[in-house]
Design a protein around this motif. Structure first.
Motif, mmCIF file in Angstrom:
data_model
loop_
_atom_site.group_PDB
_atom_site.id
_atom_site.type_symbol
_atom_site.label_atom_id
_atom_site.label_comp_id
_atom_site.label_asym_id
_atom_site.label_seq_id
_atom_site.Cartn_x
_atom_site.Cartn_y
_atom_site.Cartn_z
ATOM 1 N N PHE A 253 -15.356 -6.257 -6.658
ATOM 2 C CA PHE A 253 -16.358 -6.867 -7.530
ATOM 3 C C PHE A 253 -17.181 -7.904 -6.770
ATOM 4 C CE2 PHE A 253 -17.539 -10.412 -10.317
ATOM 5 C CZ PHE A 253 -18.352 -9.762 -11.239
ATOM 6 N N ALA A 254 -16.496 -8.759 -6.008
ATOM 7 C CA ALA A 254 -17.180 -9.834 -5.285
ATOM 8 C C ALA A 254 -18.119 -9.286 -4.217
ATOM 9 C CB ALA A 254 -16.153 -10.776 -4.652
ATOM 10 N N ALA A 255 -17.690 -8.229 -3.517
ATOM 11 C CA ALA A 255 -18.534 -7.636 -2.473
ATOM 12 C C ALA A 255 -19.835 -7.109 -3.056
ATOM 13 C CB ALA A 255 -17.781 -6.523 -1.754
ATOM 14 N N LYS A 256 -19.741 -6.467 -4.219
ATOM 15 C CA LYS A 256 -20.938 -5.929 -4.885
ATOM 16 C C LYS A 256 -21.812 -7.063 -5.404
ATOM 17 C CE LYS A 256 -22.265 -2.266 -8.088
ATOM 18 N NZ LYS A 256 -22.849 -1.430 -7.055
ATOM 19 N N LYS A 257 -21.181 -8.089 -5.959
ATOM 20 C CA LYS A 257 -21.911 -9.220 -6.534
ATOM 21 C C LYS A 257 -22.606 -10.040 -5.452
ATOM 22 C CE LYS A 257 -22.654 -11.718 -10.347
ATOM 23 N NZ LYS A 257 -23.325 -11.166 -11.549
ATOM 24 N N MET A 258 -21.912 -10.250 -4.339
ATOM 25 C CA MET A 258 -22.455 -11.073 -3.260
ATOM 26 C C MET A 258 -23.378 -10.298 -2.330
ATOM 27 S SD MET A 258 -19.076 -13.329 -2.253
ATOM 28 C CE MET A 258 -18.338 -14.467 -3.436
ATOM 29 N N GLY A 259 -23.323 -8.962 -2.413
ATOM 30 C CA GLY A 259 -24.216 -8.150 -1.603
ATOM 31 C C GLY A 259 -23.726 -7.844 -0.210
ATOM 32 N N ARG A 260 -22.577 -8.390 0.161
ATOM 33 C CA ARG A 260 -21.979 -8.110 1.467
ATOM 34 C C ARG A 260 -20.495 -8.447 1.401
ATOM 35 N NH1 ARG A 260 -24.840 -12.842 1.724
ATOM 36 N NH2 ARG A 260 -23.879 -14.629 2.787
ATOM 37 N N LEU B 111 -11.883 -5.066 2.559
ATOM 38 C CA LEU B 111 -13.295 -5.234 2.884
ATOM 39 C C LEU B 111 -13.672 -5.148 4.354
ATOM 40 C CD1 LEU B 111 -14.235 -8.147 0.439
ATOM 41 C CD2 LEU B 111 -14.545 -5.701 0.097
ATOM 42 N N TYR B 112 -12.722 -5.357 5.291
ATOM 43 C CA TYR B 112 -13.211 -5.469 6.667
ATOM 44 C C TYR B 112 -13.795 -4.178 7.230
ATOM 45 C CZ TYR B 112 -8.119 -4.655 7.799
ATOM 46 O OH TYR B 112 -6.821 -4.206 7.877
ATOM 47 N N TYR B 113 -13.405 -3.013 6.717
ATOM 48 C CA TYR B 113 -13.994 -1.777 7.225
ATOM 49 C C TYR B 113 -15.420 -1.573 6.714
ATOM 50 C CZ TYR B 113 -9.394 -0.626 8.988
ATOM 51 O OH TYR B 113 -8.211 -0.655 9.679
ATOM 52 N N ALA B 114 -15.761 -2.216 5.602
ATOM 53 C CA ALA B 114 -17.132 -2.133 5.105
ATOM 54 C C ALA B 114 -18.113 -2.794 6.070
ATOM 55 C CB ALA B 114 -17.223 -2.787 3.730
ATOM 56 N N VAL B 115 -17.623 -3.782 6.825
ATOM 57 C CA VAL B 115 -18.478 -4.481 7.791
ATOM 58 C C VAL B 115 -19.023 -3.525 8.847
ATOM 59 C CG1 VAL B 115 -18.480 -6.277 9.593
ATOM 60 C CG2 VAL B 115 -17.331 -6.692 7.406
ATOM 61 N N VAL B 116 -18.259 -2.476 9.167
ATOM 62 C CA VAL B 116 -18.688 -1.494 10.175
ATOM 63 C C VAL B 116 -20.032 -0.889 9.787
ATOM 64 C CG1 VAL B 116 -18.125 0.683 11.327
ATOM 65 C CG2 VAL B 116 -16.314 -0.977 10.839
ATOM 66 N N ASP B 117 -20.162 -0.465 8.544
ATOM 67 C CA ASP B 117 -21.418 0.119 8.080
ATOM 68 C C ASP B 117 -22.469 -0.961 7.841
ATOM 69 O OD1 ASP B 117 -22.515 2.867 6.886
ATOM 70 O OD2 ASP B 117 -23.222 1.235 5.597
ATOM 71 N N GLU B 118 -22.056 -2.108 7.337
ATOM 72 C CA GLU B 118 -23.000 -3.187 7.017
ATOM 73 C C GLU B 118 -23.681 -3.754 8.252
ATOM 74 O OE1 GLU B 118 -20.803 -4.673 2.891
ATOM 75 O OE2 GLU B 118 -20.575 -5.846 4.743
ATOM 76 N N LEU B 119 -23.106 -3.499 9.427
ATOM 77 C CA LEU B 119 -23.731 -3.912 10.685
ATOM 78 C C LEU B 119 -24.455 -2.756 11.373
ATOM 79 C CD1 LEU B 119 -21.164 -6.474 12.141
ATOM 80 C CD2 LEU B 119 -23.537 -6.903 11.516
ATOM 81 N N ILE C 3 -24.459 -10.011 9.846
ATOM 82 C CA ILE C 3 -24.957 -9.126 8.794
ATOM 83 C C ILE C 3 -26.281 -9.651 8.242
ATOM 84 C CG2 ILE C 3 -24.532 -8.328 6.432
ATOM 85 C CD1 ILE C 3 -21.558 -8.134 7.199
ATOM 86 N N LEU C 4 -26.347 -10.956 8.008
ATOM 87 C CA LEU C 4 -27.582 -11.556 7.507
ATOM 88 C C LEU C 4 -28.725 -11.353 8.509
ATOM 89 C CD1 LEU C 4 -26.219 -14.884 5.977
ATOM 90 C CD2 LEU C 4 -27.034 -12.863 4.749
ATOM 91 N N LYS C 5 -28.414 -11.475 9.797
ATOM 92 C CA LYS C 5 -29.418 -11.273 10.836
ATOM 93 C C LYS C 5 -29.855 -9.812 10.904
ATOM 94 C CE LYS C 5 -30.213 -12.078 15.784
ATOM 95 N NZ LYS C 5 -29.606 -12.588 17.051
ATOM 96 N N TYR C 6 -28.903 -8.879 10.787
ATOM 97 C CA TYR C 6 -29.207 -7.450 10.853
ATOM 98 C C TYR C 6 -30.108 -7.030 9.689
ATOM 99 C CZ TYR C 6 -28.502 -2.412 10.305
ATOM 100 O OH TYR C 6 -28.695 -1.065 10.125
ATOM 101 N N ARG C 7 -29.903 -7.609 8.538
ATOM 102 C CA ARG C 7 -30.673 -7.222 7.359
ATOM 103 C C ARG C 7 -32.143 -7.643 7.425
ATOM 104 N NH1 ARG C 7 -26.327 -7.728 2.330
ATOM 105 N NH2 ARG C 7 -25.039 -5.983 3.049
ATOM 106 N N LYS C 8 -32.489 -8.399 8.441
ATOM 107 C CA LYS C 8 -33.891 -8.766 8.643
ATOM 108 C C LYS C 8 -34.597 -7.815 9.609
ATOM 109 C CE LYS C 8 -32.971 -13.700 7.890
ATOM 110 N NZ LYS C 8 -32.977 -15.063 8.517
#
Length: 428
Positions: A280-287, A336-344, A410-415
């Motif tokens: 829930f938190a990952a979806k709410k926070m966006g990452r 959640l840590y495997y989600a970081v792979v795609d999020e980066l 992640i914040l940097k990549y999203r730019k």
């Protein structure tokens, strides 16, 4: 964008919940049945030898993580998963006969092949492939939460079996191991008939040269090492949780049956709650990384308290509360840590390689930690448990740092234009 239909995603997710919740039960059975399993194996008073079974398993795992990652990037994960589930279950049926220490060692080595070489990276990549770019955190979190639900059901069955036959540890543990093994074999068969193919376009490499190139790129990616740090902390925290029940029994005076119940339900219920909140938190926070930071802070604090609060019968209840809170924090990382792979922005054909390399570093504690803790406990029980809590605190501090750095990246990549292009492609 994943081409797997929604119904296929749901079916795959359910089967993976069953799969991930059973395939590692047997290699790590000492985490929840420390003393009864030790008795069944005939290793009472040999804590170091007992710990070596898991350490040997961990050492072979380390050797197999990289080739396992390459295999996951080369073949359809579905086929690898089917073999792994059935193979692990068959080995479990052998273990239930309680053969000699040498044979038990061979079984643990064989488990490394069926749970790591052909399973680990393939299982993580399976979810990565079926999930869209905007649902990685929620999908992995849902997987972990679902594992909690499945875990409660299976734990109730296993605890019921153990309690019924607890007068004879060997018999009780045999029935637990056999039941788990049969479930794994049935899940493997269900995968063969119900799971859709997961080799979507662009997710696999054509040949050996392409796989080697993908591995080379994975070595260069910062996410590989950030992921390994987060895995390292969660791995040690998971191992540390296995010593909570013995600590309550031997230091705080809790009876053995109660500690078995506490160990099982503490792990499963906290996994369910922690992972559900994480999804829930990952979806709410966006990452995914942001909530891991909060969980890391909570985990470090909980271990500090376990070090500072003296172990005694009078302090048993407060210690149990701290342990429950600690156990709530670590599944957030695992969810959640495997989600970081795609999020980066990792390429799909490199995901298995990233997981393989990160696993080598992240799961290093499996090669030494339990035998080291076992030796400490033999020499000084009270000091040994403090050592467990201190080392877990330090490891989770490392995970916290890696989560924080990941969040910045992640914040940097999203730019970047690359990320914006991936969003446009996902909407097509």
């Amino acid at each position: 964008m994943s081409k797997i239909k929604q119904s296929g995603k749901i079916t795959t997710l359910i089967l993976m919940m069953l799969s991930l919740n059973t395939i590692y039960v047997l290699p790590y059975l000492m985490y929840t049945y420390y003393v009864p399993l030790q008795e069944a194996m005939g290793l009472i008073g040999r804590d170091a030898d007992y710990g070596k079974l898991l350490n040997v398993y961990g050492i072979v795992n380390i050797i197999l993580y990289i080739p396992g990652g390459m295999i996951a990037d080369k073949f359809d994960p579905k086929k690898l998963l089917i073999f792994s589930m059935i193979g692990t279950g068959v080995l479990g049926l052998w273990e239930a006969t309680w053969p000699s220490y040498t044979m038990l060692m061979i079984i643990h080595v064989a488990w490394a092949f069926t749970t790591v070489l052909t399973y680990w990276s393939a299982s993580i990549k399976c979810i990565n492939v079926i999930a869209g770019a905007d649902e990685q955190g929620s999908m992995y979190g849902s997987l972990e939460a679902g594992r909690g639900i499945v875990g409660i059901v299976l734990t109730t069955i296993f605890v019921g079996i153990f309690t019924k036959y607890s007068a004879n540890s060997a018999r009780a543990m045999s029935y637990v191991v056999i039941t788990c093994s049969v479930v794994m074999i049935l899940v493997g068969i269900a995968m063969a008939f119900l799971m859709p193919a997961t080799n979507v376009e662009g997710a696999t490499n054509e040949g050996l040269v392409d796989s080697i190139k993908a591995m080379g790129q994975a070595f260069k990616r910062p996410v590989t090492y950030l992921l390994s740090g987060m895995i390292f902390g969660a791995c040690m925290a998971q191992a540390g949780i296995s010593y909570m029940a013995p600590y309550l029994a031997k230091i705080c005076g809790m009876d053995q049956n109660t500690t078995i119940i506490f160990a099982n339900y503490n792990r499963t219920i906290c996994t369910l709650i922690g992972a559900a909140i994480a999804a829930f938190a990952a979806k709410k926070m966006g990452r995914s990384s942001k909530f891991m930071i909060y969980a890391g802070i909570g985990s470090v604090i909980s271990y500090v308290l376990l070090v500072l609060v003296p172990g005694s019968k009078a302090m048993m209840f407060p210690i149990m509360i701290i342990m429950i809170f600690s156990t709530l924090c670590y599944p957030v990382f695992r969810a959640l840590y495997y989600a970081v792979v795609d999020e980066l922005g990792t390429q799909k054909n490199e995901v298995g390689s990233v997981i393989g390399i990160a696993s080598i570093l992240g799961f290093l504690p499996d090669t030494f930690y339990t035998s080291m803790c076992g030796a400490r406990l033999e020499a000084d029980p009270v000091g040994g448990y403090k050592f467990v809590f201190i080392t877990c605190m330090a490891a989770m501090a490392l995970s916290l740092i890696c989560a924080f750095i990941s969040d910045r990246k992640i914040l940097k990549y999203r730019k970047t234009d690359e990320y914006k292009a991936s969003l446009r492609q996902a909407d097509m």
